[in-house]
Design a protein around this motif. Structure first.
Motif, PDB file in Angstrom:
ATOM      1  N   ASP A 154       9.908   4.526 -14.589  1.00  0.00           N
ATOM      2  CA  ASP A 154       9.941   3.197 -15.201  1.00  0.00           C
ATOM      3  C   ASP A 154      10.739   2.211 -14.352  1.00  0.00           C
ATOM      4  N   ALA A 155      11.858   2.674 -13.789  1.00  0.00           N
ATOM      5  CA  ALA A 155      12.670   1.805 -12.935  1.00  0.00           C
ATOM      6  C   ALA A 155      11.879   1.375 -11.701  1.00  0.00           C
ATOM      7  N   ALA A 156      11.158   2.316 -11.111  1.00  0.00           N
ATOM      8  CA  ALA A 156      10.344   1.999  -9.935  1.00  0.00           C
ATOM      9  C   ALA A 156       9.198   1.056 -10.298  1.00  0.00           C
ATOM     10  N   LYS A 157       8.611   1.250 -11.480  1.00  0.00           N
ATOM     11  CA  LYS A 157       7.521   0.369 -11.918  1.00  0.00           C
ATOM     12  C   LYS A 157       8.016  -1.058 -12.124  1.00  0.00           C
ATOM     13  N   LYS A 158       9.246  -1.207 -12.595  1.00  0.00           N
ATOM     14  CA  LYS A 158       9.813  -2.554 -12.762  1.00  0.00           C
ATOM     15  C   LYS A 158       9.966  -3.236 -11.408  1.00  0.00           C
ATOM     16  N   LYS A 188       0.822  -1.210   0.000  1.00  0.00           N
ATOM     17  CA  LYS A 188       0.000   0.000   0.000  1.00  0.00           C
ATOM     18  C   LYS A 188       0.854   1.257   0.000  1.00  0.00           C
ATOM     19  N   ALA A 189       1.950   1.230   0.752  1.00  0.00           N
ATOM     20  CA  ALA A 189       2.842   2.393   0.788  1.00  0.00           C
ATOM     21  C   ALA A 189       3.469   2.630  -0.579  1.00  0.00           C
ATOM     22  N   ALA A 190       3.895   1.556  -1.244  1.00  0.00           N
ATOM     23  CA  ALA A 190       4.477   1.679  -2.589  1.00  0.00           C
ATOM     24  C   ALA A 190       3.432   2.175  -3.586  1.00  0.00           C
ATOM     25  N   GLN A 191       2.203   1.671  -3.464  1.00  0.00           N
ATOM     26  CA  GLN A 191       1.116   2.102  -4.349  1.00  0.00           C
ATOM     27  C   GLN A 191       0.838   3.595  -4.178  1.00  0.00           C
ATOM     28  N   ALA A 192       0.807   4.046  -2.924  1.00  0.00           N
ATOM     29  CA  ALA A 192       0.571   5.471  -2.653  1.00  0.00           C
ATOM     30  C   ALA A 192       1.695   6.328  -3.224  1.00  0.00           C
ATOM     31  N   ALA A 193       2.929   5.848  -3.095  1.00  0.00           N
ATOM     32  CA  ALA A 193       4.073   6.591  -3.647  1.00  0.00           C
ATOM     33  C   ALA A 193       4.000   6.630  -5.171  1.00  0.00           C
ATOM     34  N   MET A 194       3.548   5.534  -5.790  1.00  0.00           N
ATOM     35  CA  MET A 194       3.406   5.497  -7.247  1.00  0.00           C
ATOM     36  C   MET A 194       2.340   6.496  -7.690  1.00  0.00           C
ATOM     37  N   LYS A 199      11.742   8.941  -5.456  1.00  0.00           N
ATOM     38  CA  LYS A 199      12.833   9.556  -6.229  1.00  0.00           C
ATOM     39  C   LYS A 199      12.281  10.175  -7.513  1.00  0.00           C
ATOM     40  N   ALA A 200      11.383   9.440  -8.188  1.00  0.00           N
ATOM     41  CA  ALA A 200      10.781   9.946  -9.428  1.00  0.00           C
ATOM     42  C   ALA A 200       9.981  11.214  -9.154  1.00  0.00           C
ATOM     43  N   ALA A 201       9.209  11.217  -8.078  1.00  0.00           N
ATOM     44  CA  ALA A 201       8.424  12.407  -7.728  1.00  0.00           C
ATOM     45  C   ALA A 201       9.340  13.584  -7.431  1.00  0.00           C
ATOM     46  N   GLY A 202      10.469  13.300  -6.770  1.00  0.00           N
ATOM     47  CA  GLY A 202      11.428  14.360  -6.458  1.00  0.00           C
ATOM     48  C   GLY A 202      12.142  14.902  -7.693  1.00  0.00           C
ATOM     49  N   ALA A 203      12.249  14.089  -8.729  1.00  0.00           N
ATOM     50  CA  ALA A 203      12.957  14.500  -9.949  1.00  0.00           C
ATOM     51  C   ALA A 203      12.075  15.281 -10.913  1.00  0.00           C
ATOM     52  N   VAL A 204      10.801  15.404 -10.610  1.00  0.00           N
ATOM     53  CA  VAL A 204       9.863  16.063 -11.521  1.00  0.00           C
ATOM     54  C   VAL A 204      10.251  17.521 -11.770  1.00  0.00           C
ATOM     55  N   ALA A 223      10.711  -0.207  -4.278  1.00  0.00           N
ATOM     56  CA  ALA A 223       9.828   0.436  -5.269  1.00  0.00           C
ATOM     57  C   ALA A 223       9.314   1.763  -4.732  1.00  0.00           C
ATOM     58  N   LYS A 224       8.920   1.771  -3.462  1.00  0.00           N
ATOM     59  CA  LYS A 224       8.434   3.011  -2.835  1.00  0.00           C
ATOM     60  C   LYS A 224       9.517   4.084  -2.902  1.00  0.00           C
ATOM     61  N   ALA A 225      10.747   3.708  -2.575  1.00  0.00           N
ATOM     62  CA  ALA A 225      11.861   4.659  -2.645  1.00  0.00           C
ATOM     63  C   ALA A 225      12.062   5.144  -4.084  1.00  0.00           C
ATOM     64  N   GLY A 226      11.900   4.244  -5.043  1.00  0.00           N
ATOM     65  CA  GLY A 226      12.026   4.620  -6.453  1.00  0.00           C
ATOM     66  C   GLY A 226      10.948   5.596  -6.894  1.00  0.00           C
ATOM     67  N   PHE A 227       9.727   5.369  -6.446  1.00  0.00           N
ATOM     68  CA  PHE A 227       8.631   6.280  -6.788  1.00  0.00           C
ATOM     69  C   PHE A 227       8.842   7.648  -6.138  1.00  0.00           C
TER      70      PHE A 227
END
Length: 198
Positions: free
Chosen positions: A55-59, A32-38, A89-94, A83-87
């Motif tokens: 994409d890396a986080a989705k993998k 659930k935490a990873a889903q929320a981060a995604m 990171k992606a949000a932070g890179a926006v 995955a949560k950490a990856g999502f």
């Protein structure tokens, strides 16, 4: 003493059963935490501005989902955390991605604007030969100016769309450059008549 040994043995078996049961549950909290981060990363625009990180986080997410199906809950738990950490990171890179795309769009529009000025110069040189294409040229020139202005205004709100618009405008330039090259290569009818009279 016999009761004590039985109690200790029973407690050890019970402890092992509890450990086994504890390990055999799907990692729902991590999922659930990873889903929320995604969801947060996608809502922030990571699909446009941090696509590689997303994409890396989705993998990782997909790998965790596969491990859950295989009942490898311990491994899945860690992959969900990753995955949560990856999502995140992606949000932070926006923001950095938005700035990079905005810079690219600005540069692309500046290049298109400069190329258009060159195209207008060529149009003036072949103006007499335009004849049946004059209306189309006038309409495209007007539309080009309006679209260029709109694309420049759009950079702040949607740099990806502005960059795409620059590509469309480049297509208009290429179309007219080819048309003008053809007109310039064609012999002038007035010159052809003069040569015919000689």
């Amino acid at each position: 003493m016999k009761h004590f040994k039985f109690s200790v043995s029973f407690m050890m078996v019970l402890a092992l059963v509890l450990v086994f049961i504890g390990c055999s549950k799907p990692p729902e909290a991590e999922q659930k935490a990873a889903q929320a981060a995604m969801d947060a990363a996608v809502a922030a625009g990571a699909d446009k501005y941090a696509a590689a990180d997303l994409d890396a986080a989705k993998k990782l997410w997909e790998a965790a989902e596969a491990q859950v199906k295989e009942k490898k809950y311990k491994e899945a738990k860690q992959v969900y955390v990753d995955a949560k950490a990856g999502f995140e990171k992606a949000a932070g890179a926006v923001e950095a991605g938005k700035k990079a795309v905005a810079d690219e769009a600005t540069a692309a529009l500046a290049a298109v604007e400069a190329a258009w000025k060159g195209t207008e110069e060529v149009a003036k040189k072949v103006e007499k030969k335009l004849k049946d294409k004059k209306e189309a040229w006038t309409a495209d020139a007007k539309a080009f100016g309006e679209n260029l202005k709109a694309a420049k205004e759009m950079i702040a709100a949607d740099a990806v769309a502005a960059k795409a618009k620059a590509g469309e405008l480049k297509g208009v330039i290429e179309k007219w450059e080819a048309a003008f090259k053809e007109l310039a290569a064609a012999p002038d009818k007035a010159e052809g008549k003069k040569k015919a009279k000689k």
